[in-house]
Design an enzyme around this catalytic site. Sequence first.
Site, mmCIF file in Angstrom:
data_model
loop_
_atom_site.group_PDB
_atom_site.id
_atom_site.type_symbol
_atom_site.label_atom_id
_atom_site.label_comp_id
_atom_site.label_asym_id
_atom_site.label_seq_id
_atom_site.Cartn_x
_atom_site.Cartn_y
_atom_site.Cartn_z
ATOM 1 C CE1 TYR A 100 19.736 87.348 122.583
ATOM 2 C CE2 TYR A 100 17.630 88.930 122.539
ATOM 3 C CZ TYR A 100 18.075 88.158 122.008
ATOM 4 O OH TYR A 100 17.884 88.408 121.404
ATOM 5 C CB SER A 139 16.441 91.905 121.260
ATOM 6 O OG SER A 139 15.498 91.405 121.657
HETATM 7 N N1 NAD Z 1 14.843 84.993 116.394
HETATM 8 C C1 NAD Z 1 14.045 86.568 117.659
HETATM 9 O O1 NAD Z 1 12.321 85.824 117.732
HETATM 10 C C2 NAD Z 1 15.002 87.430 117.575
HETATM 11 C C3 NAD Z 1 14.380 88.265 118.276
HETATM 12 C C4 NAD Z 1 14.932 89.456 118.960
HETATM 13 C C5 NAD Z 1 15.836 89.776 118.257
HETATM 14 N N2 NAD Z 1 16.650 88.790 117.831
HETATM 15 C C6 NAD Z 1 18.339 89.312 117.029
HETATM 16 O O2 NAD Z 1 17.950 89.271 115.880
HETATM 17 C C7 NAD Z 1 19.287 88.783 115.239
HETATM 18 C C8 NAD Z 1 19.235 87.548 113.965
HETATM 19 O O3 NAD Z 1 19.103 86.312 115.077
HETATM 20 P P1 NAD Z 1 17.749 84.816 114.188
HETATM 21 O O4 NAD Z 1 16.822 85.177 115.195
HETATM 22 O O5 NAD Z 1 18.038 85.417 112.888
HETATM 23 O O6 NAD Z 1 19.502 83.954 115.000
HETATM 24 P P2 NAD Z 1 19.649 82.685 113.828
HETATM 25 O O7 NAD Z 1 20.716 82.135 114.595
HETATM 26 O O8 NAD Z 1 18.519 82.209 112.603
HETATM 27 O O9 NAD Z 1 20.326 82.963 112.705
HETATM 28 C C9 NAD Z 1 22.146 84.015 113.542
HETATM 29 C C10 NAD Z 1 23.129 83.648 112.759
HETATM 30 O O10 NAD Z 1 24.073 84.486 113.702
HETATM 31 C C11 NAD Z 1 25.005 83.251 113.789
HETATM 32 N N3 NAD Z 1 26.518 83.607 114.950
HETATM 33 C C12 NAD Z 1 26.165 83.060 115.898
HETATM 34 N N4 NAD Z 1 27.181 83.307 116.246
HETATM 35 C C13 NAD Z 1 28.329 83.935 115.724
HETATM 36 C C14 NAD Z 1 29.644 84.754 115.716
HETATM 37 N N5 NAD Z 1 30.325 84.617 116.834
HETATM 38 N N6 NAD Z 1 30.382 85.601 114.352
HETATM 39 C C15 NAD Z 1 29.141 85.626 113.222
HETATM 40 N N7 NAD Z 1 28.118 84.985 113.447
HETATM 41 C C16 NAD Z 1 27.727 84.420 114.632
HETATM 42 C C17 NAD Z 1 24.852 82.068 112.941
HETATM 43 O O11 NAD Z 1 25.323 81.013 112.719
HETATM 44 C C18 NAD Z 1 23.502 82.430 112.782
HETATM 45 O O12 NAD Z 1 23.472 81.632 110.935
HETATM 46 C C19 NAD Z 1 20.538 88.530 116.456
HETATM 47 O O13 NAD Z 1 21.352 89.620 116.833
HETATM 48 C C20 NAD Z 1 19.210 88.519 117.672
HETATM 49 O O14 NAD Z 1 19.729 88.172 118.774
HETATM 50 C C21 NAD Z 1 16.080 87.602 117.292
#
Ligand code: NAD
Length: 279
Positions: free
Chosen positions: A154, A141
């Site tokens: 986070y 991130s």
């Molecule tokens: N969306 C954003 O703005 C953003 C920004 C920077 C980084 N990220 C990172 O990108 C990655 C994906 O995020 P996203 O936005 O797609 O989130 P999201 O919530 O849309 O999807 C996350 C997925 O991870 C799964 N998950 C949650 N806990 C879990 C566990 N213990 N084991 C296995 N699966 C698990 C959930 O069921 C979900 O399907 C994450 O690491 C997040 O920190 C997201």
Amino acid sequence: MRHISDRGQVILVTGAANGIGAAVAELAVTRGHRVMLTDVDEEAVLARARELGPRTAACALDIRSTEGWSTAFEAAEAAFGVVDVLVNNAGITHTGHARDLSPQQHRDIVEINLLGTITGVCTALERMTAQGHGHIINVCSMTSFLPLPGYATYCGSKYGLRAFHHSVAIEERDGPLDFTIIHPPSTRTGMLDQEMADPSCAISFAEKSYAPEQIAEAVVGAVTTKPVEVVFPPLAGRVQRIAGVFPRLMRRVIPMAEAKGLRQREKLLTAPRTGPSAK
Ligand SMILES: NC(=O)c1ccc[n+]([C@@H]2O[C@H](COP(=O)([O-])OP(=O)(O)OC[C@H]3O[C@@H](n4cnc5c(N)ncnc54)[C@H](O)[C@@H]3O)[C@@H](O)[C@H]2O)c1
């Protein structure tokens, strides 16, 4: 070492039921790879794999579980052969200022984003080193560079993940594995919807958000190009990476960005939505 073509690799993706992980799985299939989709939400990930067709398989994986990781690698091997690429994507957030989160919420964030991802890296290290090749892609991130209000633990989990990632990559420099870390900015997934619901996370709306497909392009592209680190946006992200190490500067600049985010958030909340990724 076995020759691996850039196309048609076996990719294990975590958190693949939704958001960025789902977009990565879809794009990887389109590019000719075979994908093992995993997620803590078994029903959702099985459904996602059915939608994507025969070049995919799926299984439940809670990334906090060491046994679960072994089972997922074995399931991928049974379906397609050894895993060439691990996309360590699963992650969570709990919104709110640090003082308002419960001890369990702080622990959840660290156990999933940091320890769960570390467990995946360690599982992959052992198996990929034994097979003589492999590529570990960690989805981290932009918060791993910046101290952001509303994201204290986070940010801590992602700072920690970046430090872990680069330390391991240096430890393994003479081994057969490749390491890439990718830092999405605000991305229009369920996670951002969660943040929209809480004004303490308004800083996420200071800048334009990305579509999950744009992040997927970087992740799946990295399978071929193997970059060391990818930031977003390409230029401003590099500036943020440097600026984050100056705490006095951050104490002045971040509150200004937060105020902008609050204004943007208000606008987005009152604007008519035009589609599922309309924020
Ligand atoms: N969306 C954003 O703005 C953003 C920004 C920077 C980084 N990220 C990172 O990108 C990655 C994906 O995020 P996203 O936005 O797609 O989130 P999201 O919530 O849309 O999807 C996350 C997925 O991870 C799964 N998950 C949650 N806990 C879990 C566990 N213990 N084991 C296995 N699966 C698990 C959930 O069921 C979900 O399907 C994450 O690491 C997040 O920190 C997201």
